[in-house]
Design a protein around this motif. Sequence first.
Motif, PDB file in Angstrom:
ATOM      1  N   PRO A 285       0.842  -1.207   0.000  1.00 37.57           N
ATOM      2  CA  PRO A 285       0.000   0.000   0.000  1.00 37.57           C
ATOM      3  C   PRO A 285       0.871   1.249   0.000  1.00 37.57           C
ATOM      4  O   PRO A 285       1.901   1.311   0.683  1.00 37.57           O
ATOM      5  N   ARG A 286       0.481   2.233  -0.768  1.00 43.80           N
ATOM      6  CA  ARG A 286       1.339   3.390  -1.028  1.00 43.80           C
ATOM      7  C   ARG A 286       1.776   4.117   0.248  1.00 43.80           C
ATOM      8  O   ARG A 286       2.882   4.635   0.331  1.00 43.80           O
ATOM      9  N   HIS A 287       0.916   4.173   1.234  1.00 45.56           N
ATOM     10  CA  HIS A 287       1.229   4.935   2.438  1.00 45.56           C
ATOM     11  C   HIS A 287       1.462   4.029   3.645  1.00 45.56           C
ATOM     12  O   HIS A 287       1.236   4.428   4.786  1.00 45.56           O
ATOM     13  N   ALA A 288       1.930   2.819   3.383  1.00 44.01           N
ATOM     14  CA  ALA A 288       2.200   1.884   4.485  1.00 44.01           C
ATOM     15  C   ALA A 288       3.586   1.280   4.305  1.00 44.01           C
ATOM     16  O   ALA A 288       4.108   1.186   3.199  1.00 44.01           O
ATOM     17  N   GLN A 289       4.175   0.873   5.411  1.00 40.11           N
ATOM     18  CA  GLN A 289       5.463   0.222   5.347  1.00 40.11           C
ATOM     19  C   GLN A 289       5.308  -1.208   4.827  1.00 40.11           C
ATOM     20  O   GLN A 289       4.269  -1.831   5.000  1.00 40.11           O
ATOM     21  N   SER A 290       6.360  -1.711   4.202  1.00 32.60           N
ATOM     22  CA  SER A 290       6.356  -3.082   3.708  1.00 32.60           C
ATOM     23  C   SER A 290       6.912  -4.007   4.781  1.00 32.60           C
ATOM     24  O   SER A 290       8.094  -3.941   5.118  1.00 32.60           O
ATOM     25  N   ALA A 291       6.056  -4.849   5.331  1.00 34.26           N
ATOM     26  CA  ALA A 291       6.527  -5.812   6.338  1.00 34.26           C
ATOM     27  C   ALA A 291       7.546  -6.761   5.736  1.00 34.26           C
ATOM     28  O   ALA A 291       8.512  -7.153   6.394  1.00 34.26           O
ATOM     29  N   MET A 292       7.358  -7.107   4.466  1.00 36.53           N
ATOM     30  CA  MET A 292       8.278  -8.042   3.835  1.00 36.53           C
ATOM     31  C   MET A 292       9.676  -7.451   3.729  1.00 36.53           C
ATOM     32  O   MET A 292      10.680  -8.084   4.068  1.00 36.53           O
ATOM     33  N   LEU A 293       9.778  -6.194   3.283  1.00 35.59           N
ATOM     34  CA  LEU A 293      11.081  -5.598   3.062  1.00 35.59           C
ATOM     35  C   LEU A 293      11.763  -5.183   4.362  1.00 35.59           C
ATOM     36  O   LEU A 293      12.987  -5.249   4.484  1.00 35.59           O
ATOM     37  N   LEU A 294      10.968  -4.738   5.343  1.00 30.65           N
ATOM     38  CA  LEU A 294      11.561  -4.196   6.562  1.00 30.65           C
ATOM     39  C   LEU A 294      11.773  -5.226   7.662  1.00 30.65           C
ATOM     40  O   LEU A 294      12.661  -5.073   8.496  1.00 30.65           O
ATOM     41  N   HIS A 295      10.945  -6.253   7.683  1.00 32.40           N
ATOM     42  CA  HIS A 295      10.999  -7.170   8.812  1.00 32.40           C
ATOM     43  C   HIS A 295      11.193  -8.632   8.409  1.00 32.40           C
ATOM     44  O   HIS A 295      12.090  -9.305   8.902  1.00 32.40           O
ATOM     45  N   ASP A 296      10.350  -9.122   7.512  1.00 29.99           N
ATOM     46  CA  ASP A 296      10.294 -10.566   7.278  1.00 29.99           C
ATOM     47  C   ASP A 296      11.540 -11.106   6.597  1.00 29.99           C
ATOM     48  O   ASP A 296      12.122 -12.093   7.033  1.00 29.99           O
ATOM     49  N   ILE A 297      11.958 -10.476   5.497  1.00 26.56           N
ATOM     50  CA  ILE A 297      13.120 -10.984   4.768  1.00 26.56           C
ATOM     51  C   ILE A 297      14.409 -10.887   5.594  1.00 26.56           C
ATOM     52  O   ILE A 297      15.179 -11.848   5.638  1.00 26.56           O
ATOM     53  N   PRO A 298      14.669  -9.763   6.265  1.00 26.28           N
ATOM     54  CA  PRO A 298      15.912  -9.707   7.044  1.00 26.28           C
ATOM     55  C   PRO A 298      16.026 -10.784   8.109  1.00 26.28           C
ATOM     56  O   PRO A 298      17.125 -11.114   8.547  1.00 26.28           O
ATOM     57  N   ARG A 299      14.911 -11.351   8.543  1.00 23.54           N
ATOM     58  CA  ARG A 299      14.961 -12.385   9.573  1.00 23.54           C
ATOM     59  C   ARG A 299      15.341 -13.750   9.015  1.00 23.54           C
ATOM     60  O   ARG A 299      15.617 -14.675   9.770  1.00 23.54           O
ATOM     61  N   ALA A 300      15.295 -13.905   7.678  1.00 27.98           N
ATOM     62  CA  ALA A 300      15.605 -15.204   7.085  1.00 27.98           C
ATOM     63  C   ALA A 300      17.114 -15.413   7.074  1.00 27.98           C
ATOM     64  O   ALA A 300      17.864 -14.702   6.396  1.00 27.98           O
ATOM     65  N   ALA A 301      17.571 -16.391   7.856  1.00 30.68           N
ATOM     66  CA  ALA A 301      19.009 -16.607   8.018  1.00 30.68           C
ATOM     67  C   ALA A 301      19.684 -17.016   6.716  1.00 30.68           C
ATOM     68  O   ALA A 301      20.879 -16.798   6.534  1.00 30.68           O
ATOM     69  N   SER A 302      18.929 -17.629   5.791  1.00 23.63           N
ATOM     70  CA  SER A 302      19.528 -18.115   4.547  1.00 23.63           C
ATOM     71  C   SER A 302      19.774 -17.014   3.533  1.00 23.63           C
ATOM     72  O   SER A 302      20.456 -17.236   2.530  1.00 23.63           O
ATOM     73  N   VAL A 303      19.214 -15.813   3.765  1.00 22.63           N
ATOM     74  CA  VAL A 303      19.374 -14.710   2.823  1.00 22.63           C
ATOM     75  C   VAL A 303      20.744 -14.072   3.014  1.00 22.63           C
ATOM     76  O   VAL A 303      21.121 -13.668   4.116  1.00 22.63           O
ATOM     77  N   THR A 304      21.513 -13.990   1.931  1.00 25.04           N
ATOM     78  CA  THR A 304      22.850 -13.414   2.005  1.00 25.04           C
ATOM     79  C   THR A 304      22.914 -11.991   1.461  1.00 25.04           C
ATOM     80  O   THR A 304      23.857 -11.262   1.760  1.00 25.04           O
ATOM     81  N   ALA A 305      21.920 -11.591   0.658  1.00 20.40           N
ATOM     82  CA  ALA A 305      21.898 -10.223   0.129  1.00 20.40           C
ATOM     83  C   ALA A 305      20.483  -9.905  -0.350  1.00 20.40           C
ATOM     84  O   ALA A 305      19.767 -10.790  -0.831  1.00 20.40           O
ATOM     85  N   VAL A 306      20.095  -8.643  -0.206  1.00 20.47           N
ATOM     86  CA  VAL A 306      18.776  -8.181  -0.657  1.00 20.47           C
ATOM     87  C   VAL A 306      18.948  -6.835  -1.340  1.00 20.47           C
ATOM     88  O   VAL A 306      19.660  -5.958  -0.837  1.00 20.47           O
ATOM     89  N   SER A 307      18.314  -6.667  -2.484  1.00 22.21           N
ATOM     90  CA  SER A 307      18.221  -5.344  -3.107  1.00 22.21           C
ATOM     91  C   SER A 307      16.784  -5.159  -3.574  1.00 22.21           C
ATOM     92  O   SER A 307      16.190  -6.076  -4.149  1.00 22.21           O
ATOM     93  N   ALA A 308      16.234  -3.988  -3.277  1.00 21.18           N
ATOM     94  CA  ALA A 308      14.843  -3.692  -3.641  1.00 21.18           C
ATOM     95  C   ALA A 308      14.833  -2.486  -4.570  1.00 21.18           C
ATOM     96  O   ALA A 308      15.386  -1.432  -4.241  1.00 21.18           O
ATOM     97  N   HIS A 309      14.205  -2.653  -5.726  1.00 23.42           N
ATOM     98  CA  HIS A 309      14.166  -1.614  -6.749  1.00 23.42           C
ATOM     99  C   HIS A 309      12.720  -1.141  -6.907  1.00 23.42           C
ATOM    100  O   HIS A 309      11.847  -1.916  -7.319  1.00 23.42           O
ATOM    101  N   PHE A 310      12.460   0.104  -6.576  1.00 21.65           N
ATOM    102  CA  PHE A 310      11.121   0.672  -6.696  1.00 21.65           C
ATOM    103  C   PHE A 310      10.773   0.816  -8.172  1.00 21.65           C
ATOM    104  O   PHE A 310      11.537   1.397  -8.947  1.00 21.65           O
TER     105      PHE A 310
END
Length: 316
Positions: A107-132
């Motif tokens: 949603p345009r005026h809401a934070q992304s739970a996936m980008l801010l919280h959920d993905i960083p908690r995944a131990a198997s993730v070694t790098a993340v880049s998000a392109h608007f």
Amino acid sequence: MLDDIDRALIHALQIDARAPFSRIGAVLSVSTQTVARRYQRLRAESGLRVVGLPDPDRTGLTQWLVRLSAQPAAARTLARSLARRPDTSWVKLTSGGTEIVTIAHTPRHAQSAMLLHDIPRAASVTAVSAHFILHTYLGGPTAWRGRVAALTEEQQEALRPTESVGEESPLTAADHALIAALRRDGRASIADLAAAAGLAPATAARRLADLRARGALFFDVEISAALYGVTTQAFLWMAVAPADLDEVATTLATHEELAVVVATTGPTNLAAQALCPDPAALHHYLTHRLGALRAIHTVHTAPVLEIVKAVGPLTA
């Protein structure tokens, strides 16, 4: 592989996903029963699926093209976990199975739970880049050209819905319920849509017509590109000077090899998806057609190994 009637039916659904089988049959010069039978066979055997989707610009959504690098042993599990989320689409394994590419809807005026919280908690993730995603040049309501080459201009015109203009107004809870039901089945009956949205059938039909008229809702057709002879898919991440970006992207949007072209934020500011018959065709495209566009400074090619989720929600 698909025969001529299959291709024509899919093209017809891309033009008007909810067209009655009787009208499609009349345009294709086959019986209503033949259209219905082909549709059911393609659904059962080839994964054909009609999906209703909200237009991001008109429904208050932002889109992020997200790239995740993960440990090889965990990448597929992580991709499937992302595919089960309602806020993702086009979850794909690329680059030898160590990278996941997905689109996250926020949603345009809401934070992304996936980008801010959920993905960083995944131990198997070694790098993340998000392109608007700033602008879509090809994709969304505009289908890949390989899927819409079966019908003549006259046939397309006979199937094209009558254009009308709807009034701009905020989406209601019932509108969101209608769109959610259409994401599961874009050809759901009015009775089923009315039940899902808690509306009378006549009201549901009127709300659906209004959503389509004002462009808040569009339809897409899911079916494997392999049925069109595509064996090689790849994401192309390109860096283009801002002054040349619009001209290059507009040119790329005319290339029959591409299904998606979007302008994004980030060091690579133009992304595309290529669909080619084989690796040699992809190489020819990269070296001849892209290579001729001198304004493209760099291209990073990431082959797609597996499509875990397309545009619609997972059904199992």
